[in-house]
Structure formats: C-alpha cells, structure tokens
Design a protein around this motif. Structure first.
Motif, short mmCIF file in Angstrom:
data_model
loop_
_atom_site.label_atom_id
_atom_site.label_comp_id
_atom_site.label_asym_id
_atom_site.label_seq_id
_atom_site.Cartn_x
_atom_site.Cartn_y
_atom_site.Cartn_z
N GLY A 74 25.75 -1.67 20.43
CA GLY A 74 26.42 -2.37 19.34
C GLY A 74 25.92 -1.95 17.98
O GLY A 74 26.71 -1.62 17.08
N ALA A 75 24.60 -1.91 17.80
CA ALA A 75 24.02 -1.50 16.51
C ALA A 75 24.28 -0.03 16.25
O ALA A 75 24.60 0.37 15.11
CB ALA A 75 22.53 -1.79 16.49
N GLY A 76 24.12 0.80 17.28
CA GLY A 76 24.39 2.23 17.10
C GLY A 76 25.85 2.48 16.78
O GLY A 76 26.18 3.23 15.86
N THR A 155 28.77 -7.12 16.68
CA THR A 155 28.21 -6.29 15.62
C THR A 155 29.23 -5.28 15.11
O THR A 155 29.35 -5.04 13.90
CB THR A 155 26.96 -5.54 16.13
OG1 THR A 155 26.07 -6.47 16.72
CG2 THR A 155 26.26 -4.82 15.00
N ILE A 156 29.98 -4.68 16.02
CA ILE A 156 30.99 -3.70 15.63
C ILE A 156 32.16 -4.38 14.94
O ILE A 156 32.75 -3.82 14.01
CB ILE A 156 31.47 -2.89 16.85
CG1 ILE A 156 30.28 -2.18 17.49
CG2 ILE A 156 32.53 -1.88 16.47
CD1 ILE A 156 30.63 -1.39 18.74
N VAL A 157 32.48 -5.59 15.36
CA VAL A 157 33.54 -6.35 14.69
C VAL A 157 33.14 -6.63 13.25
O VAL A 157 33.96 -6.50 12.32
CB VAL A 157 33.83 -7.66 15.45
CG1 VAL A 157 34.83 -8.52 14.68
CG2 VAL A 157 34.37 -7.36 16.85
N THR A 292 17.34 -13.95 11.86
CA THR A 292 18.17 -12.99 12.59
C THR A 292 19.55 -12.89 11.95
O THR A 292 20.13 -11.81 11.86
CB THR A 292 18.30 -13.40 14.06
OG1 THR A 292 17.01 -13.57 14.63
CG2 THR A 292 19.07 -12.36 14.85
N GLY A 293 20.08 -14.03 11.50
CA GLY A 293 21.38 -14.03 10.84
C GLY A 293 21.37 -13.21 9.56
O GLY A 293 22.35 -12.50 9.25
N ILE A 294 20.28 -13.27 8.80
CA ILE A 294 20.17 -12.46 7.59
C ILE A 294 20.17 -10.98 7.94
O ILE A 294 20.83 -10.17 7.28
CB ILE A 294 18.89 -12.84 6.81
CG1 ILE A 294 18.98 -14.28 6.31
CG2 ILE A 294 18.67 -11.88 5.63
CD1 ILE A 294 17.68 -14.82 5.73
N VAL A 295 19.43 -10.62 8.99
CA VAL A 295 19.38 -9.22 9.42
C VAL A 295 20.78 -8.73 9.79
O VAL A 295 21.22 -7.66 9.35
CB VAL A 295 18.42 -9.06 10.62
CG1 VAL A 295 18.53 -7.65 11.20
CG2 VAL A 295 16.99 -9.32 10.20
N GLN A 296 21.49 -9.50 10.60
CA GLN A 296 22.82 -9.08 11.04
C GLN A 296 23.82 -9.07 9.89
O GLN A 296 24.72 -8.24 9.86
CB GLN A 296 23.31 -9.99 12.16
CG GLN A 296 22.50 -9.85 13.44
CD GLN A 296 23.11 -10.60 14.61
OE1 GLN A 296 24.14 -11.26 14.47
NE2 GLN A 296 22.46 -10.51 15.76
N GLY A 297 23.65 -10.01 8.95
CA GLY A 297 24.56 -10.05 7.82
C GLY A 297 24.41 -8.89 6.86
O GLY A 297 25.39 -8.43 6.26
#
Length: 455
Positions: A74-76, A155-157, A292-297
């Motif tokens: 997902g991250a890649g 993550t891709i979305v 974790t939400g901050i990281v993903q955002g």
C-alpha cells in the motif's frame, strides 16, 4: 476533471489546513478502529476471561505481519501513484495499482496456507502458555484462513485525493466488525472464534470489497485500471516493493518484538503478565492512533509535492506534522500518568489485572511524546521514494536499538525493564531520525537553490 482537481489541491492549498483535513480524516478512521480494538479486548476479557484476551494477543504478531504486508504494497504503491499523478502520468499510476494487487494476493495466499498448517506450533513459538494456547489456536486458525482479505488499500485511495472514501473504508468495516464482535461473543457465545470471525467477515472482507468497488467500478477517478495492466511489470513491482520495504520490515520487526516480549513475559510473569500486556498494549496502541493518523495524512501531501518539486511545501508538511505529534504525545502521557487505573478499568474488571496494568501503563506511557517521530521521519523518506533511509530507521531501529534495549532492560530490571524498554528505544531513535531529517533538509535546500538559479 473534478477528480483531477481534487488531487491538485495537494499542491495548492495551505499546508496547515490541508494537513489538518487529511490527518483528521485518517485519524477519525483510525480512532474508530482503535475503539474497535479496545472493545474487542473488552469483549474477550469481560465476555470470556483475561486468558482469552491474552490468546488473541498471542496472535497479534500475525495481524501485525499481515498489516505489514498490506502496508508494504500500500505505501509503496501509494508513493508511486502520488508521484505519478504529480508528474501527470495517470497510466503509470494505474499500472502501479494493478501490480500492487498482484503482489498482495500472492503473498497473502502463501501466508494463509503456511499459518493454517502450522498453527499449533506457531502459538507456542509466539509464547503461549498451556492455559492460553487453546484460545490462541482457535483465534489464529480463523485469522490465517482470512488472510487474503486483510487489506483495503486505503493508502492508495488517499493518494488519489479521495480522503472521504478512504475514511469510509475504515469506518464502515470497523463499525460492522464491532457489532459482529458483540453479537458473536456476548449474545451468541461463540468465544474467541466469534472475535476472529468478526475480524475476518466484518472488518477485512468488507474493506476488501469496498476497495474492489473503488478501483474497478467507481467512476471519475484520476486513472482507469485496465485488464492489461495486471500483466506483471517488473520495474513497477521492484519500485513498489523497494519503497514499501520499510513498512514490511516495520511490520515483521514489530511482530518479532511482540513474540520475544511474549516469551519473556511467559518466563518472568506467566499468565498474568501476558494478560496485562494484552490489555495495556492494546490501550497504548489505541492512544497512539492520532499520531498514526498524522503520519498517514501527511504522506499523500509529501509525495505529490515532491513529484512537483515544491520542496518548500514538503518541508512545511513534515515540520507541522512533527510538532502536532509531539504536542499530542505530551497530552496523552500526562493523562496516562494521572489516571492509569481508570484507563485499565475500561478493559478489565479483574483486580490483579488493574493493579498490575496501571503500573505497566505508567512505564509504557513514556513512549507517547517521542514515539511518533522516528515513524514519521521514516514515512517521510518513504513518501519521497527514499527507501534506503527509511529502511535504516526501521530495520536498523529494531535490530540495533529496540531488540538490544529490550533484552538488556529485561535482564536488568525484569518486568519493569520490559515495560520501559519501548520508550527508551524510541528516545534513541528520535535523536537519530531528527539528525537524518536535518541532513536531508540541508541537501534539499541545496538542490532547490540550484534549480531556482538555473536559467
């Protein structure tokens, strides 16, 4: 064109408001998941007993590893997609998504077959005692069989700018999961099997179905996936895996640490220590959710602006994110130190668990102020395609910092050493991560000056 303009917001809107919007949406989704995780532990602990909660905790390395695989692709994939969209190359973005699916399905099938065949051996390797093992075997077998559904590719979305749909892919399955967990355990009395079935059916399968709808049936996306794109593209696969590798290392290393910790707890504290770790560990994980939400955002913002070579926006994003993470961590640390018994009491009604749990929580809470920094810096390197630096922080952090600190601290201070080891490790990694980030920002400034001075 509406969807393209949504993506382009990542390169034009103010960083503060954009990061708040992205992070608040992802945090909302993750908080819902954290609430589910906490209530799941509550249902197991109160609806059955603390040994059942410990049995599910024994299998948590499997869930972490599956999450690591999903996050890897997902991250890649998201990094490739974000940069491709920033470079105005939707075809490459579509190929990246298709190849990401291929990687995950293949890996998940292998994990499912292996885990189902060797579940009894696995639970004892993971540190189960004789009284905890039956719960872990029942729970783990179902989790392994449902491995193929363990991702929704949110993550891709998000990389496509669809933050609301990405949030829905978390909230809807998690709410369904929570309801089914209550139904299966508290009403139908299916025990730990009910908890596992709720996870596979209500959480994983529903999330996977929503991702299928988004990528293959929903209109007005920034790219369209064709059947031909599912032909393996070795260059894209290599980039997805390379960029996502730190996430896999993080997931596998986190699983390794949990396995070693469980075995140490088994030796030093037995069933009660395993039960306390199951409950306090879930609580700490839930309280860390906004970080974790901050990281993903921040990741879609970083990847898109890096693709556009808007380095000033990249710098602002990482600085705002770091400041937010530290401020939140200090707040949660204070609450955990002041009222640990109240927090533990939310998940267990057994006096010995509450007494031992509040002591463990006080020690473990020191991780909050610094716990998000190394993860955030690693995510920054990952978002901009710098896999080597991200790998240094993840793999090096586990093998050279976390594991040695855990073994040394437990040897010197027994259970107290186990409770404090994560915070000590994160403090060391925090210093290393900030030095790496500072060096990288100096290098970025040099490149930016060269670019602006060129005719």
């Amino acid at each position: 064109m509406a969807r393209i303009s949504t993506v382009e917001r990542l390169g034009t809107e103010k960083i503060g408001s954009l990061l708040w919007e992205m992070s608040s949406q992802t945090t909302l989704a993750l908080l819902v998941y954290a609430i589910y995780s906490v209530t799941d532990t509550y249902f197991l602990s109160v609806g059955i007993n603390s040994r059942a909660a410990a049995g599910a905790s024994i299998i948590s390395p499997v869930l972490i590893a599956l999450g690591g695989v999903a996050t890897t692709v997902g991250a890649g994939g998201a990094s490739v997609v974000s940069r491709a969209l920033g470079e105005k190359n939707p075809e490459r973005a579509a190929k990246a998504v298709a190849n990401t699916f291929l990687i995950f399905w293949t890996t998940a099938l292998i994990i499912s077959l292996f885990g189902s065949l060797f579940i009894r051996r696995i639970v004892y390797w993971f540190g189960a005692t004789e009284s905890v093992a039956p719960y872990a075997i029942t729970y783990g077998r179902i989790i392994f069989l449902g491995a193929i559904f363990s991702t929704g590719f949110s993550t891709i979305v998000r990389a496509d700018g669809n933050i609301r749909y990405s949030t829905a892919m978390w909230i809807i399955p998690v709410l369904t999961n929570t309801f089914l967990c209550w139904l299966f355990i508290m009403v139908l009395r299916l025990g730990v099997a009910g908890a596992a079935l709720a996870t596979v059916i209500g959480g994983q399968a529903l999330s996977a179905a929503m991702s299928m709808y988004f990528f293959f049936f929903r209109k007005n996306r920034s790219y369209q996936i064709r059947l031909a794109y599912f032909r393996p593209d070795l260059a894209i696969i290599k980039e997805v895996v390379t960029v996502g590798l730190p996430s896999l290392i993080k997931g596998l290393s986190a699983s390794l640490l949990v396995v070693i910790t469980n075995n140490l707890l088994k030796i030093m504290g037995g069933d009660d220590a395993l039960s306390i770790y199951a409950i306090v560990g879930r609580l700490v994980s839930g309280l860390s959710t906004p970080q974790t939400g901050i990281v993903q955002g921040m990741q879609p913002i970083l990847g898109y602006n890096y693709g556009l070579k808007q380095f000033d926006r990249v710098r602002k994003t990482i600085l705002y994110a770091l400041g937010s993470s530290v401020a939140y961590g200090l707040l949660v640390w204070g609450v955990s130190m002041l009222v640990p018994s109240v927090l533990i009491g939310l998940l267990s009604k057994e006096p010995e668990i509450i007494a031992g749990g509040q002591h463990a929580l006080r020690w473990m809470s020191f991780v909050f102020p610094v716990g998000g920094i190394s993860v955030m810096v690693a995510a920054y390197f990952q978002a901009v395609g710098r896999a080597r630096e991200a790998l240094i922080l993840t793999l090096g952090g586990v093998l050279l910092v976390k594991l040695p600190v855990l073994l040394l601290a437990s040897g010197l201070f027994s259970l107290n050493g186990i409770w404090i080891s994560e915070a000590v490790s994160e403090l060391i990694l925090c210093v290393l991560a900030l030095r790496m980030l500072r060096w990288d920002q100096k290098k970025m400034l040099s490149v930016e000056r060269l670019t602006t001075s060129s005719p």
